[in-house]
Design a protein around this motif. Structure first.
Motif, mmCIF file in Angstrom:
data_model
loop_
_atom_site.group_PDB
_atom_site.id
_atom_site.type_symbol
_atom_site.label_atom_id
_atom_site.label_comp_id
_atom_site.label_asym_id
_atom_site.label_seq_id
_atom_site.Cartn_x
_atom_site.Cartn_y
_atom_site.Cartn_z
ATOM 1 N N ALA A 72 0.802 -1.164 -0.142
ATOM 2 C CA ALA A 72 0.131 -0.050 -0.252
ATOM 3 C C ALA A 72 0.792 1.169 -0.030
ATOM 4 O O ALA A 72 1.855 1.413 0.365
ATOM 5 N N LEU A 73 0.371 2.247 -0.549
ATOM 6 C CA LEU A 73 1.009 3.725 -0.602
ATOM 7 C C LEU A 73 1.026 4.008 0.771
ATOM 8 O O LEU A 73 0.300 3.682 1.615
ATOM 9 N N HIS A 74 2.125 4.907 1.139
ATOM 10 C CA HIS A 74 2.334 5.488 2.325
ATOM 11 C C HIS A 74 1.076 6.678 2.618
ATOM 12 O O HIS A 74 1.221 7.488 1.795
ATOM 13 N N GLY A 75 0.621 6.455 3.763
ATOM 14 C CA GLY A 75 -0.513 7.587 3.963
ATOM 15 C C GLY A 75 -0.093 9.059 3.728
ATOM 16 O O GLY A 75 -0.598 9.954 3.176
ATOM 17 N N GLY A 76 1.196 9.054 4.517
ATOM 18 C CA GLY A 76 1.757 10.545 4.606
ATOM 19 C C GLY A 76 2.300 10.912 3.033
ATOM 20 O O GLY A 76 2.092 12.245 2.552
ATOM 21 N N ALA A 77 2.530 9.965 2.235
ATOM 22 C CA ALA A 77 3.088 10.445 0.885
ATOM 23 C C ALA A 77 1.862 10.906 0.134
ATOM 24 O O ALA A 77 2.042 11.845 -0.639
#
Lengths: 165, 145
Positions: free
Chosen positions: B58-63
């Motif tokens: 999964a993509l990083h939420g911060g990114a």
């Protein structure tokens, strides 16, 4: 009788688990690695991280201030880590929402610190608050609140093919 | 030439690539954008370094949050007359779906453009625009010139 807060189990109390969480944080989150995030303190309910100043993270080339988007990334990472510091055992959780309030721009050439505290853990939700600062915790650059959904399944963060407890 | 004048030129020439290069963090994330019939559409191309959980993956939420905040600032810079960089006051993001390892898109809507404050809504999606992976709203301090 209600369970006293001090009576409950924190997985972070186990030094081996704590070591594993720190190790995994450094080695298995590509985006944190790309940012150069450091994890400097983990204790019950609390996580503290450090993001060294880097030119690639600048948002304003005139002032040299770090982009506010970087602050979101930094606090998102540390807020998530503080949830680990509040959980009784491994489980997965997902960020529901996150709000950041920007009090002032960050100063160039200064490292950023992020503090996050999981101040309430219910059966399904972890509530976190946090802040970002340079040297003085009482003089924050940004404040944050976030909530996480405890999805309950056994989490693979610590237990992957490459090992773990 | 000052940075503001340079940006003005970039904007007049619709040089999307140069505009991103002026923001080191946007360049670091790999953001691109262009103008479509729907307005400005921002893209966060898939990159290994933007992953937060490699096991899902999964993509990083911060990114994702950083990408959406970048999109809002660039959207304001591109559509306002002003050349002063908007200042973020607050940013709230709701994560709806976990970001898959593929390209992510974002579109911004300026809900209100006041004299000093702008309210911007940002939507990010991957497969279908009407199935967002995250929505955000943000207030910015703006400077009329």
């Amino acid at each position: 009788m209600m369970e006293k807060e001090t009576d409950r189990v924190y997985m972070i109390d186990d030094p081996e688990i704590k070591k594993q969480i720190i190790h995994r944080s450094y080695t298995s989150i590509p985006h944190s690695m790309a940012l150069g995030l450091e994890f400097i303190e983990l204790r019950r309910n609390v996580a503290v991280g450090k993001l060294p100043y880097q030119k690639k993270l600048v948002g304003n080339i005139v002032t040299g201030a770090v982009h506010t988007g970087v602050l979101i990334s930094l606090i998102d990472s540390i807020a998530g880590l503080s949830v680990f510091c509040a959980l009784p055992e491994y489980e997965s959780f997902a960020t529901l929402d996150l709000r950041i309030d920007c009090f002032k721009p960050s100063s160039p050439n200064q490292d950023l610190f992020a503090f996050a505290e999981c101040y309430k853990l219910t059966r399904t939700i972890a509530f976190v608050r946090g802040s970002i600062y340079h040297n003085n915790e009482d003089d924050p650059i940004a404040g944050c609140v976030a909530s996480f959904f405890r999805s309950g399944k056994f989490h693979s963060f610590l237990q992957s093919e490459t090992g773990g407890p | 030439m000052s940075k503001a004048d340079f940006f003005k030129e970039v904007r007049e020439q619709k040089d999307y690539k140069k505009a991103i290069e002026m923001v080191p963090y946007a360049h670091f994330l790999g953001i691109t954008f262009n103008e479509t019939s729907e307005g400005l559409v921002f893209t966060l191309p898939f990159a290994e370094k933007n992953i937060g959980n490699p096991l899902l993956p999964a993509l990083h939420g911060g990114a994702l949050g950083g990408f959406m905040e970048n999109a809002a600032i660039m959207h304001l810079m591109w559509t306002m007359d002003s050349l002063a960089l908007p200042k973020n006051i607050d940013f709230t993001i709701d994560y709806i779906l976990s970001g898959r390892p593929k390209n992510t898109f974002a579109i911004c809507k300026v809900i209100k453009l006041g004299k000093r404050i702008a309210n911007v809504q940002i939507e990010a999606w991957q497969d279908e625009q009407n199935n967002p992976i995250a929505i955000a709203r943000s207030h910015f301090k703006i400077f009329r010139t």
